[in-house]
Enzyme design. Structure first.
Site, PDB file in Angstrom:
ATOM      1  N   CYS A 159     -89.321  27.524  28.190  1.00  0.00           N
ATOM      2  CA  CYS A 159     -89.814  27.055  29.560  1.00  0.00           C
ATOM      3  C   CYS A 159     -88.850  27.142  30.597  1.00  0.00           C
ATOM      4  O   CYS A 159     -88.926  27.077  31.656  1.00  0.00           O
ATOM      5  CB  CYS A 159     -90.192  25.508  29.484  1.00  0.00           C
ATOM      6  SG  CYS A 159     -91.454  25.098  28.253  1.00  0.00           S
ATOM      7  N   HIS A 212     -98.091  23.294  33.790  1.00  0.00           N
ATOM      8  CA  HIS A 212     -96.822  23.596  33.189  1.00  0.00           C
ATOM      9  C   HIS A 212     -96.940  25.389  32.727  1.00  0.00           C
ATOM     10  O   HIS A 212     -97.701  25.473  31.859  1.00  0.00           O
ATOM     11  CB  HIS A 212     -96.268  23.081  32.179  1.00  0.00           C
ATOM     12  CG  HIS A 212     -94.766  23.567  31.715  1.00  0.00           C
ATOM     13  ND1 HIS A 212     -94.199  24.472  32.089  1.00  0.00           N
ATOM     14  CD2 HIS A 212     -94.049  22.645  30.781  1.00  0.00           C
ATOM     15  CE1 HIS A 212     -93.157  24.553  31.536  1.00  0.00           C
ATOM     16  NE2 HIS A 212     -92.857  23.338  30.964  1.00  0.00           N
ATOM     17  N   LYS A 240     -94.890  20.968  39.314  1.00  0.00           N
ATOM     18  CA  LYS A 240     -95.652  20.788  38.160  1.00  0.00           C
ATOM     19  C   LYS A 240     -97.033  20.050  38.239  1.00  0.00           C
ATOM     20  O   LYS A 240     -98.139  20.061  37.379  1.00  0.00           O
ATOM     21  CB  LYS A 240     -95.008  20.715  36.733  1.00  0.00           C
ATOM     22  CG  LYS A 240     -94.315  22.054  36.454  1.00  0.00           C
ATOM     23  CD  LYS A 240     -93.433  21.807  34.968  1.00  0.00           C
ATOM     24  CE  LYS A 240     -92.511  22.871  34.652  1.00  0.00           C
ATOM     25  NZ  LYS A 240     -91.302  22.791  35.362  1.00  0.00           N
ATOM     26  N   PHE A 297     -87.779  24.350  25.244  1.00  0.00           N
ATOM     27  CA  PHE A 297     -87.736  24.146  23.824  1.00  0.00           C
ATOM     28  C   PHE A 297     -86.505  25.143  23.435  1.00  0.00           C
ATOM     29  O   PHE A 297     -86.423  26.208  23.727  1.00  0.00           O
ATOM     30  CB  PHE A 297     -88.918  24.167  23.134  1.00  0.00           C
ATOM     31  CG  PHE A 297     -89.693  23.374  23.152  1.00  0.00           C
ATOM     32  CD1 PHE A 297     -89.465  22.109  24.074  1.00  0.00           C
ATOM     33  CD2 PHE A 297     -91.294  23.445  22.639  1.00  0.00           C
ATOM     34  CE1 PHE A 297     -90.662  21.175  24.022  1.00  0.00           C
ATOM     35  CE2 PHE A 297     -92.098  22.516  22.832  1.00  0.00           C
ATOM     36  CZ  PHE A 297     -92.036  21.243  23.560  1.00  0.00           C
ATOM     37  N   HIS A 322     -87.529  20.491  37.275  1.00  0.00           N
ATOM     38  CA  HIS A 322     -88.319  20.784  36.159  1.00  0.00           C
ATOM     39  C   HIS A 322     -89.680  19.935  35.794  1.00  0.00           C
ATOM     40  O   HIS A 322     -90.712  20.447  35.814  1.00  0.00           O
ATOM     41  CB  HIS A 322     -87.399  20.942  34.854  1.00  0.00           C
ATOM     42  CG  HIS A 322     -88.323  21.551  33.606  1.00  0.00           C
ATOM     43  ND1 HIS A 322     -88.755  22.706  33.554  1.00  0.00           N
ATOM     44  CD2 HIS A 322     -88.409  20.779  32.613  1.00  0.00           C
ATOM     45  CE1 HIS A 322     -89.393  23.033  32.277  1.00  0.00           C
ATOM     46  NE2 HIS A 322     -89.061  21.782  31.610  1.00  0.00           N
ATOM     47  N   GLU A 359     -83.963  14.656  32.637  1.00  0.00           N
ATOM     48  CA  GLU A 359     -83.437  15.362  33.765  1.00  0.00           C
ATOM     49  C   GLU A 359     -83.028  14.430  34.796  1.00  0.00           C
ATOM     50  O   GLU A 359     -82.087  14.876  35.435  1.00  0.00           O
ATOM     51  CB  GLU A 359     -84.794  16.220  34.437  1.00  0.00           C
ATOM     52  CG  GLU A 359     -84.305  17.005  35.461  1.00  0.00           C
ATOM     53  CD  GLU A 359     -85.411  17.976  36.122  1.00  0.00           C
ATOM     54  OE1 GLU A 359     -85.118  18.798  36.785  1.00  0.00           O
ATOM     55  OE2 GLU A 359     -86.627  17.549  35.847  1.00  0.00           O
TER      56      GLU A 359
END
Length: 411
Positions: A162, A339, A334, A399, A302, A313
């Site tokens: 991502c 996403h 998002k 990830f 994010h 975050e």
């Protein structure tokens, strides 16, 4: 000598619209791109998640038939976004040897791969299409753009989950600084709304299961958030040296002032809860822009709407900004787009650029009760960012422990 790098073109096809303009205006209007999936395989396979943020405009309505037949959906999205960004930049006259593509995807041609596997099992090897490998390759989307625009300075593909398309923008900045190109088309695409990724993400408890109300399922920072909403699409930015842009009389949206990439080396899916490496990426980006934390006017977070990710975050942001964080407006877009995985950073970079160009921070929808453990100044309605010099950062984390951050300055 450090060069000024500027954004001169943007393009997108997203759950909010078939182009960058519609995506931005619908974001400002508080629209959600999430909806129920009506494909028969949802019921046939009894998928636990029956919704996603699908592209607002079908690729078949934009591309030629031969393009949809010979390109995986991830490449189709890329071609649409890349062509729009190129046209928006005024179709620059640039030598092919000075034109580069920095593209990205998180998963790549998953539809092609799994459809070909079904064909092999059900109909035998002779029925597997000869274009299968070029269509499933992760570098296929970038190659499609590069061949379409005759980019011969290099076609590079980042695959860092991502964080992919934000890292592609960092690479574009560095490639321009190194003098390897005059113009770069940078961005990312993803087309993973397929039963296998949905089942796999659901199995790991990463997706929201709000099947009864998809439009409110992506809810970053809310106490009831229960996972992200899978999205699809692509976004592209044309970036070039300021010297090249001014020489051709280009319209400039904003300055790309740099970016940074770090890694957690912590866990394959979970972020480091302390956020130390993510914080390093932000600090390096701000420092590289010859700025201080007090100069940051806006943050596009994010913020995927996962219980663990949003807090991680926040911890990273607090490490960087300390008490100054309380006065910085934060947008979590998002909530509207879902996403886009490998395309997320690029569409959010466009939103950050537009926020600076129009001096308005976009809203975060679906925040009804903010998590007290995440005391951010979250923008819930379009907010005026004011006059003067504006600096904004956009975060992406993926990830594998990938962290990527880019910064833009108003002009």
């Amino acid at each position: 000598m450090t060069k000024k790098i500027v954004v001169t073109g943007i393009g997108a096809t997203s759950p909010l619209g078939g182009n960058a303009t519609d995506s931005w205006s619908n974001l400002l209007a508080g629209m959600s791109g999430a909806s129920a999936l009506l494909q028969p395989w949802v019921e046939e396979l009894a998928l636990p998640v029956a919704f996603a943020a699908q592209s607002a405009v079908k690729t078949a309505d934009v591309l030629e038939r031969h393009e949809t037949k010979r390109l995986d959906p991830s490449s189709q999205f890329a071609l649409i976004a890349g062509r729009e960004a190129w046209a928006d930049a005024g179709s620059p006259e640039v030598e092919p040897e000075r034109l580069m593509v920095d593209w990205s995807t998180g998963i790549g041609g998953v539809w092609t791969l799994l459809d070909a596997w079904d064909t092999l099992r059900e109909r035998g090897p002779r029925r597997v299409l000869p274009m299968t490998v070029p269509m499933l390759m992760p570098n296929g989307p970038g190659a499609a753009i590069g061949m379409d625009l005759h980019a011969r300075a290099g076609i590079h593909t980042v695959v860092s989950a991502c964080a992919s398309s934000t890292e592609a923008l960092v690479n574009a900045y560095n490639h321009l600084q190194a003098g390897l190109a005059d113009v770069v088309i940078a961005g990312g695409s993803e087309a993973a709304i397929h039963p296998l990724p949905i089942a796999a993400f659901a199995s790991m408890q990463a997706l929201s299961k709000r099947n009864d109300d998809p439009a409110t399922a992506s809810r970053p920072y809310d106490v009831t958030r229960d996972g992200f909403v899978l999205g699809e699409g692509a976004a592209a930015l044309v970036v070039e040296t300021e010297e090249h842009a001014k020489a051709r009389g280009a319209r400039i949206y904003a300055e790309l002032v740099g970016g940074s990439v770090t890694s957690d080396a912590y866990h394959i899916t979970a972020p480091d809860p302390e956020g130390s490496a993510a914080a390093r990426a932000m600090l390096a980006t701000i420092s590289g822009a010859d700025a201080s934390i007090g100069d940051v006017s806006h943050i596009n977070a994010h913020a995927t709407s996962t219980p663990v990710g949003d807090i991680a975050e926040y911890n990273a942001l607090r490490r960087v900004f300390g008490d100054a964080l309380d006065g910085i407006p934060v947008s979590a877009t998002k909530a509207s787009t879902g996403h886009l995985l490998g395309g997320a950073g690029a569409i959010e970079a466009i939103f950050t650029v537009k926020a600076l160009a129009e001096r308005v921070a976009p809203p975060t929808i679906n925040l009804t009760e903010q998590d007290p453990e995440i005391p951010l100044d979250v923008v819930t309605a379009p907010r005026d960012l004011g006059a003067g010099d504006l600096l904004a950062i956009s975060n992406s984390f993926g990830f594998g422990g990938h962290n990527a951050v880019v910064a833009f300055r108003s002009i």
